[in-house]
Design a protein around this motif. Structure first.
Motif, PDB file in Angstrom:
ATOM      1  N   MET A   1       1.074  -1.402   0.001  1.00  0.00           N
ATOM      2  CA  MET A   1       0.049   0.493   0.032  1.00  0.00           C
ATOM      3  C   MET A   1       1.142   1.490  -0.041  1.00  0.00           C
ATOM      4  SD  MET A   1      -3.023   0.322   2.273  1.00  0.00           S
ATOM      5  CE  MET A   1      -3.058   1.872   4.232  1.00  0.00           C
ATOM      6  N   ILE A   2       0.431   2.066  -1.109  1.00  0.00           N
ATOM      7  CA  ILE A   2       0.999   3.445  -0.984  1.00  0.00           C
ATOM      8  C   ILE A   2       0.123   4.556   0.331  1.00  0.00           C
ATOM      9  CG2 ILE A   2       2.523   2.799  -2.835  1.00  0.00           C
ATOM     10  CD1 ILE A   2       0.007   4.730  -4.596  1.00  0.00           C
ATOM     11  N   ASP A   3       1.136   5.660  -0.256  1.00  0.00           N
ATOM     12  CA  ASP A   3       0.520   6.650   0.753  1.00  0.00           C
ATOM     13  C   ASP A   3       0.915   8.166   0.228  1.00  0.00           C
ATOM     14  OD1 ASP A   3       2.510   8.059   1.687  1.00  0.00           O
ATOM     15  OD2 ASP A   3       2.779   6.764   3.991  1.00  0.00           O
ATOM     16  N   PRO A   4      -0.051   8.987   0.433  1.00  0.00           N
ATOM     17  CA  PRO A   4       0.114  10.098   0.042  1.00  0.00           C
ATOM     18  C   PRO A   4       1.824  10.918  -0.499  1.00  0.00           C
ATOM     19  CG  PRO A   4      -1.641  10.646   0.668  1.00  0.00           C
ATOM     20  CD  PRO A   4      -1.010   9.324   1.213  1.00  0.00           C
ATOM     21  N   LYS A   5       2.564  10.319   0.756  1.00  0.00           N
ATOM     22  CA  LYS A   5       4.042  11.020   0.966  1.00  0.00           C
ATOM     23  C   LYS A   5       4.358  10.420  -0.445  1.00  0.00           C
ATOM     24  CE  LYS A   5       4.280  12.518   4.974  1.00  0.00           C
ATOM     25  NZ  LYS A   5       4.247  11.833   6.916  1.00  0.00           N
ATOM     26  N   ASP A   6       4.148   9.549  -0.387  1.00  0.00           N
ATOM     27  CA  ASP A   6       5.146   8.335  -2.151  1.00  0.00           C
ATOM     28  C   ASP A   6       4.615   8.658  -3.258  1.00  0.00           C
ATOM     29  OD1 ASP A   6       5.794   6.000   0.428  1.00  0.00           O
ATOM     30  OD2 ASP A   6       3.977   5.405   0.025  1.00  0.00           O
ATOM     31  N   ILE A   7       3.658   9.384  -3.280  1.00  0.00           N
ATOM     32  CA  ILE A   7       3.493  10.139  -4.859  1.00  0.00           C
ATOM     33  C   ILE A   7       4.044  10.944  -5.022  1.00  0.00           C
ATOM     34  CG2 ILE A   7       1.362  10.906  -5.623  1.00  0.00           C
ATOM     35  CD1 ILE A   7      -0.488   8.901  -4.288  1.00  0.00           C
ATOM     36  N   LEU A   8       3.901  12.141  -3.689  1.00  0.00           N
ATOM     37  CA  LEU A   8       5.119  12.980  -4.250  1.00  0.00           C
ATOM     38  C   LEU A   8       6.559  12.856  -4.008  1.00  0.00           C
ATOM     39  CD1 LEU A   8       5.442  16.249  -3.473  1.00  0.00           C
ATOM     40  CD2 LEU A   8       5.266  15.804  -1.184  1.00  0.00           C
ATOM     41  N   GLU A   9       7.508  12.102  -3.604  1.00  0.00           N
ATOM     42  CA  GLU A   9       8.246  11.828  -3.960  1.00  0.00           C
ATOM     43  C   GLU A   9       8.768  10.983  -5.211  1.00  0.00           C
ATOM     44  OE1 GLU A   9      11.355  11.487  -2.108  1.00  0.00           O
ATOM     45  OE2 GLU A   9       9.599  12.725  -0.643  1.00  0.00           O
ATOM     46  N   PHE A  10       7.474  10.456  -6.221  1.00  0.00           N
ATOM     47  CA  PHE A  10       7.646  10.168  -7.053  1.00  0.00           C
ATOM     48  C   PHE A  10       7.596  11.302  -8.203  1.00  0.00           C
ATOM     49  CE2 PHE A  10       5.891   8.590 -11.347  1.00  0.00           C
ATOM     50  CZ  PHE A  10       6.798   7.860 -11.438  1.00  0.00           C
ATOM     51  N   SER A  11       6.839  12.097  -7.534  1.00  0.00           N
ATOM     52  CA  SER A  11       6.935  13.930  -8.357  1.00  0.00           C
ATOM     53  C   SER A  11       8.195  14.480  -8.640  1.00  0.00           C
ATOM     54  CB  SER A  11       5.649  14.059  -7.723  1.00  0.00           C
ATOM     55  OG  SER A  11       5.461  15.143  -8.815  1.00  0.00           O
ATOM     56  N   LYS A  12       8.692  14.532  -7.371  1.00  0.00           N
ATOM     57  CA  LYS A  12       9.831  14.952  -7.025  1.00  0.00           C
ATOM     58  C   LYS A  12      10.738  14.360  -7.957  1.00  0.00           C
ATOM     59  CE  LYS A  12      10.263  15.712  -2.551  1.00  0.00           C
ATOM     60  NZ  LYS A  12      10.682  15.665  -0.912  1.00  0.00           N
ATOM     61  N   LEU A  13      11.112  12.995  -8.086  1.00  0.00           N
ATOM     62  CA  LEU A  13      12.354  12.128  -8.807  1.00  0.00           C
ATOM     63  C   LEU A  13      12.023  12.224 -10.095  1.00  0.00           C
ATOM     64  CD1 LEU A  13      14.275   9.719  -9.161  1.00  0.00           C
ATOM     65  CD2 LEU A  13      12.466   8.237  -8.637  1.00  0.00           C
ATOM     66  N   ALA A  42      -0.708  14.046  -5.147  1.00  0.00           N
ATOM     67  CA  ALA A  42      -0.037  13.050  -3.743  1.00  0.00           C
ATOM     68  C   ALA A  42      -1.565  14.345  -2.940  1.00  0.00           C
ATOM     69  CB  ALA A  42       0.627  13.815  -3.795  1.00  0.00           C
ATOM     70  N   LEU A  43      -1.255  15.361  -3.440  1.00  0.00           N
ATOM     71  CA  LEU A  43      -2.119  16.562  -2.422  1.00  0.00           C
ATOM     72  C   LEU A  43      -3.835  16.060  -2.151  1.00  0.00           C
ATOM     73  CD1 LEU A  43      -1.845  19.560  -0.986  1.00  0.00           C
ATOM     74  CD2 LEU A  43      -2.549  20.660  -3.073  1.00  0.00           C
ATOM     75  N   TYR A  44      -4.265  15.968  -3.810  1.00  0.00           N
ATOM     76  CA  TYR A  44      -6.076  14.895  -3.709  1.00  0.00           C
ATOM     77  C   TYR A  44      -5.841  14.343  -2.085  1.00  0.00           C
ATOM     78  CZ  TYR A  44      -9.306  12.829  -4.355  1.00  0.00           C
ATOM     79  OH  TYR A  44     -10.821  12.127  -4.405  1.00  0.00           O
ATOM     80  N   HIS A  45      -4.987  13.405  -2.793  1.00  0.00           N
ATOM     81  CA  HIS A  45      -4.794  12.072  -1.060  1.00  0.00           C
ATOM     82  C   HIS A  45      -4.611  12.671   0.026  1.00  0.00           C
ATOM     83  CE1 HIS A  45      -5.865   9.060  -4.292  1.00  0.00           C
ATOM     84  NE2 HIS A  45      -4.988   9.506  -4.808  1.00  0.00           N
ATOM     85  N   TYR A  46      -3.221  12.794   0.008  1.00  0.00           N
ATOM     86  CA  TYR A  46      -3.688  13.835   1.618  1.00  0.00           C
ATOM     87  C   TYR A  46      -4.760  14.869   1.741  1.00  0.00           C
ATOM     88  CZ  TYR A  46      -1.653  16.442   5.405  1.00  0.00           C
ATOM     89  OH  TYR A  46      -1.155  17.210   6.738  1.00  0.00           O
ATOM     90  N   GLU A 117       5.146  20.315  -2.194  1.00  0.00           N
ATOM     91  CA  GLU A 117       6.434  20.062  -1.426  1.00  0.00           C
ATOM     92  C   GLU A 117       5.673  20.735   0.466  1.00  0.00           C
ATOM     93  OE1 GLU A 117      10.433  18.625  -2.938  1.00  0.00           O
ATOM     94  OE2 GLU A 117       9.568  20.753  -3.286  1.00  0.00           O
ATOM     95  N   LYS A 118       5.407  22.614   0.103  1.00  0.00           N
ATOM     96  CA  LYS A 118       5.284  22.825   1.103  1.00  0.00           C
ATOM     97  C   LYS A 118       4.395  22.318   2.220  1.00  0.00           C
ATOM     98  CE  LYS A 118       5.687  27.860   2.550  1.00  0.00           C
ATOM     99  NZ  LYS A 118       4.890  27.717   4.014  1.00  0.00           N
ATOM    100  N   ILE A 119       3.276  21.949   1.682  1.00  0.00           N
ATOM    101  CA  ILE A 119       2.036  21.955   2.670  1.00  0.00           C
ATOM    102  C   ILE A 119       2.712  20.592   3.370  1.00  0.00           C
ATOM    103  CG2 ILE A 119      -0.484  20.397   2.101  1.00  0.00           C
ATOM    104  CD1 ILE A 119      -0.505  22.848  -0.510  1.00  0.00           C
ATOM    105  N   PHE A 120       2.978  20.041   2.901  1.00  0.00           N
ATOM    106  CA  PHE A 120       3.430  18.537   3.501  1.00  0.00           C
ATOM    107  C   PHE A 120       4.768  18.736   4.726  1.00  0.00           C
ATOM    108  CE2 PHE A 120       1.094  16.517  -0.095  1.00  0.00           C
ATOM    109  CZ  PHE A 120       1.365  14.982   0.227  1.00  0.00           C
ATOM    110  N   VAL A 121       4.898  19.496   4.063  1.00  0.00           N
ATOM    111  CA  VAL A 121       6.203  19.693   4.394  1.00  0.00           C
ATOM    112  C   VAL A 121       5.807  20.862   6.206  1.00  0.00           C
ATOM    113  CG1 VAL A 121       8.467  21.381   5.710  1.00  0.00           C
ATOM    114  CG2 VAL A 121       8.289  20.134   3.735  1.00  0.00           C
ATOM    115  N   ASP A 122       4.899  21.596   5.813  1.00  0.00           N
ATOM    116  CA  ASP A 122       4.066  22.620   6.993  1.00  0.00           C
ATOM    117  C   ASP A 122       3.185  21.446   8.062  1.00  0.00           C
ATOM    118  OD1 ASP A 122       5.160  24.331   6.200  1.00  0.00           O
ATOM    119  OD2 ASP A 122       3.726  25.080   4.963  1.00  0.00           O
TER     120      ASP A 122
END
Length: 133
Positions: A1-13, A42-46, A117-122
């Motif tokens: 199973m994945i989570d929104p952070k995994d999706i964001l990491e894929f986007s960054k890559l 990633a944002l939508y799922h978060y 990214e900023k939303i996740f960090v915040d």
């Protein structure tokens, strides 16, 4: 199973590999569109994970609109701000997905990726990170 952070990491890559030596990129615009799309999701799922815990339901609107409406109606200023950011990033994602007759470049992908990214960090630094619970 994945989570929104995994999706964001894929986007960054995805964003970072486009200009990497040795990476064979057939079409950088396609890569940037994909980066923006993935970052948005990633944002939508978060935000969906947050909105699912809020009261209320909306029929006859898209799943994205349901998330936005629930966050806007929450009365919480932080959640309202997140809904507004989702609306603006959604516009960029729509351009990336549906307006292929218009150019989409590195700047658009970069801006959307950095917002998410900023939303996740915040969220992590504020202690409101619902993904860790």
């Amino acid at each position: 199973m994945i989570d929104p952070k995994d999706i964001l990491e894929f986007s960054k890559l995805s964003y970072s590999k486009v200009n990497t030596d040795g990476y064979i990129c057939i079409n950088s615009e396609v890569e940037y569109r994909n980066c923006a799309r993935v970052a948005y999701y990633a944002l939508y799922h978060y935000l969906k994970s947050i909105s699912d815990s809020l009261p209320g339901s909306y029929e006859d609107v898209s799943s994205h609109e349901k998330v936005i409406r629930k966050l806007l109606k929450s009365g919480d200023q932080d959640l309202i701000l997140l809904a507004q950011k989702m609306m603006s990033t959604r516009k960029t994602r729509v351009r990336a997905d549906y307006h292929i007759d218009k150019n989409f470049g590195k700047d658009e992908a970069y801006k959307l990726l950095r917002i998410v990214e900023k939303i996740f960090v915040d969220a992590e630094t504020s202690g409101k990170d619902v993904l860790d619970s």
